[in-house]
Motif scaffolding. Sequence first.
Motif, short mmCIF file in Angstrom:
data_model
loop_
_atom_site.label_atom_id
_atom_site.label_comp_id
_atom_site.label_asym_id
_atom_site.label_seq_id
_atom_site.Cartn_x
_atom_site.Cartn_y
_atom_site.Cartn_z
N TRP A 252 22.37 -0.05 25.54
CA TRP A 252 21.37 0.10 24.48
C TRP A 252 21.11 -1.19 23.69
O TRP A 252 20.36 -1.16 22.71
CB TRP A 252 21.84 1.18 23.50
N SER A 253 21.70 -2.30 24.11
CA SER A 253 21.64 -3.52 23.31
C SER A 253 20.21 -3.92 22.93
O SER A 253 19.96 -4.39 21.82
CB SER A 253 22.30 -4.67 24.08
N HIS A 254 19.27 -3.75 23.86
CA HIS A 254 17.89 -4.16 23.60
C HIS A 254 17.22 -3.34 22.51
O HIS A 254 16.22 -3.77 21.94
CB HIS A 254 17.07 -4.10 24.89
N PHE A 255 17.80 -2.17 22.19
CA PHE A 255 17.23 -1.38 21.11
C PHE A 255 17.62 -1.92 19.73
O PHE A 255 17.21 -1.37 18.71
CB PHE A 255 17.65 0.09 21.25
N ALA A 256 18.39 -2.99 19.70
CA ALA A 256 18.63 -3.69 18.45
C ALA A 256 17.44 -4.54 18.04
O ALA A 256 17.36 -5.00 16.89
CB ALA A 256 19.87 -4.57 18.57
N ALA A 257 16.50 -4.76 18.94
CA ALA A 257 15.43 -5.74 18.73
C ALA A 257 14.59 -5.44 17.49
O ALA A 257 14.22 -6.34 16.74
CB ALA A 257 14.53 -5.81 19.96
N GLY A 258 14.26 -4.17 17.28
CA GLY A 258 13.40 -3.83 16.15
C GLY A 258 14.03 -4.16 14.82
O GLY A 258 13.41 -4.79 13.95
N ALA A 259 15.28 -3.76 14.64
CA ALA A 259 15.97 -4.03 13.38
C ALA A 259 16.21 -5.52 13.21
O ALA A 259 16.08 -6.06 12.10
CB ALA A 259 17.27 -3.26 13.32
N ASP B 298 12.60 8.84 26.10
CA ASP B 298 11.78 7.76 25.53
C ASP B 298 11.60 7.88 24.03
O ASP B 298 10.94 7.03 23.42
CB ASP B 298 10.44 7.63 26.26
N VAL B 299 12.21 8.87 23.41
CA VAL B 299 12.06 9.04 21.97
C VAL B 299 12.69 7.89 21.19
O VAL B 299 12.34 7.64 20.04
CB VAL B 299 12.66 10.41 21.53
N ILE B 300 13.61 7.15 21.82
CA ILE B 300 14.26 6.02 21.14
C ILE B 300 13.53 4.70 21.33
O ILE B 300 13.93 3.68 20.76
CB ILE B 300 15.72 5.87 21.60
N ASP B 301 12.44 4.69 22.11
CA ASP B 301 11.78 3.43 22.44
C ASP B 301 11.36 2.65 21.19
O ASP B 301 11.36 1.42 21.18
CB ASP B 301 10.56 3.67 23.33
N GLY B 302 10.99 3.36 20.15
CA GLY B 302 10.53 2.71 18.93
C GLY B 302 11.58 1.83 18.27
O GLY B 302 11.23 0.96 17.45
N LEU B 303 12.85 2.02 18.60
CA LEU B 303 13.89 1.19 18.00
C LEU B 303 13.75 -0.28 18.40
O LEU B 303 14.28 -1.16 17.72
CB LEU B 303 15.28 1.69 18.39
N ALA B 304 13.07 -0.55 19.48
CA ALA B 304 12.91 -1.92 19.95
C ALA B 304 11.74 -2.64 19.29
O ALA B 304 11.52 -3.83 19.54
CB ALA B 304 12.72 -1.94 21.47
N ASP B 305 10.99 -1.95 18.42
CA ASP B 305 9.76 -2.50 17.83
C ASP B 305 9.83 -2.35 16.32
O ASP B 305 9.82 -1.24 15.81
CB ASP B 305 8.56 -1.76 18.41
N ASP B 306 9.88 -3.47 15.60
CA ASP B 306 10.01 -3.39 14.15
C ASP B 306 8.81 -2.75 13.47
O ASP B 306 8.91 -2.30 12.32
CB ASP B 306 10.28 -4.77 13.55
N ALA B 307 7.65 -2.68 14.17
CA ALA B 307 6.46 -2.10 13.57
C ALA B 307 6.29 -0.62 13.92
O ALA B 307 5.32 0.01 13.45
CB ALA B 307 5.22 -2.87 14.04
N SER B 308 7.19 -0.03 14.69
CA SER B 308 7.03 1.36 15.12
C SER B 308 7.29 2.33 13.97
O SER B 308 8.05 2.03 13.04
CB SER B 308 7.99 1.67 16.27
N PRO B 309 6.71 3.50 14.02
CA PRO B 309 7.00 4.52 13.02
C PRO B 309 8.49 4.86 12.95
O PRO B 309 9.03 5.08 11.85
CB PRO B 309 6.18 5.72 13.46
N LEU B 310 9.17 4.90 14.09
CA LEU B 310 10.59 5.22 14.09
C LEU B 310 11.37 4.14 13.35
O LEU B 310 12.24 4.44 12.51
CB LEU B 310 11.12 5.36 15.53
#
Length: 268
Positions: free
Chosen positions: A86-93, A249-261
């Motif tokens: 899951w490391s890439h899901f740190a990208a958004g934060a 795919d519900v977690i995909d937004g974690l990789a994008d700082d502009a996502s609603p999630l």
Amino acid sequence: MSQSEADIAYANADFIPDAAAYPPRWEERAREWREVEHAVGRAQLNMPYGEGARQRFDLFYPAGRPEGLMVFVHGGYWRRFDNKLWSHFAAGAQAAGWAVAMPSYTLAPEARIAEITQEVRRAVEAAAARVAGPIVLTGHSAGGHLVARMLCPDVGLDPAVAARLKRVVPISPLADLVPLMETAMNADLRIDAAEAEAESPIRHSPLPCPVTVWVGAEERPAFLDQARWLTEAWEGAELRIDPGRHHFDVIDGLADDASPLMKAVLGG
């Protein structure tokens, strides 16, 4: 509900197109992210929070001084996966200026869910000791259960850490463990009536903290139910149903700082 009915109710991969492709894709993208972030000095990997082989966490830093700490706890029905997918899901934060901790934990059947809960508590406390400022917790599926449990007073989260909590966002959480007692996977989980009572977040009054329960609109009805149950049980909790998203795919937004999630997690 019979065992077969419960198994179908909580089966995700069987109802997601090309489901088998997700874990290897996550693993490859996560490996690439770790390699890059470590090479540029923004990752501290495999830091211990206990003596167990899986009691380790990775910590990813933003380019500048962290605004605070996000902890992401992975899912897999407490039986599968580790933090390395899951490391890439740190990208958004990270892009939003936050540090991100991703712990692993001992899996069932080696550990009971109550023991895993305590491991995650120790991981949160260990990560909090390394990063100053506010803390947000998020986790997916079983990880959603585990971050919700951090708000339950019986878990015993360090009061100084609890005071820093800004927001908790369980994603597709398992909030009531009673239905899982009827599934075949309970041979590994070993949930009994006492543990279902103690480890179900809906049966606790949480510490004061904003909570957003996030779930995909295309998830299995059981997961939509679980999300609603937690929202109804915890006064003030908000339910967000993400259009078009399924359990993977519900977690995909974690990789994008502009996502609603990501905005929900960080309170933006």
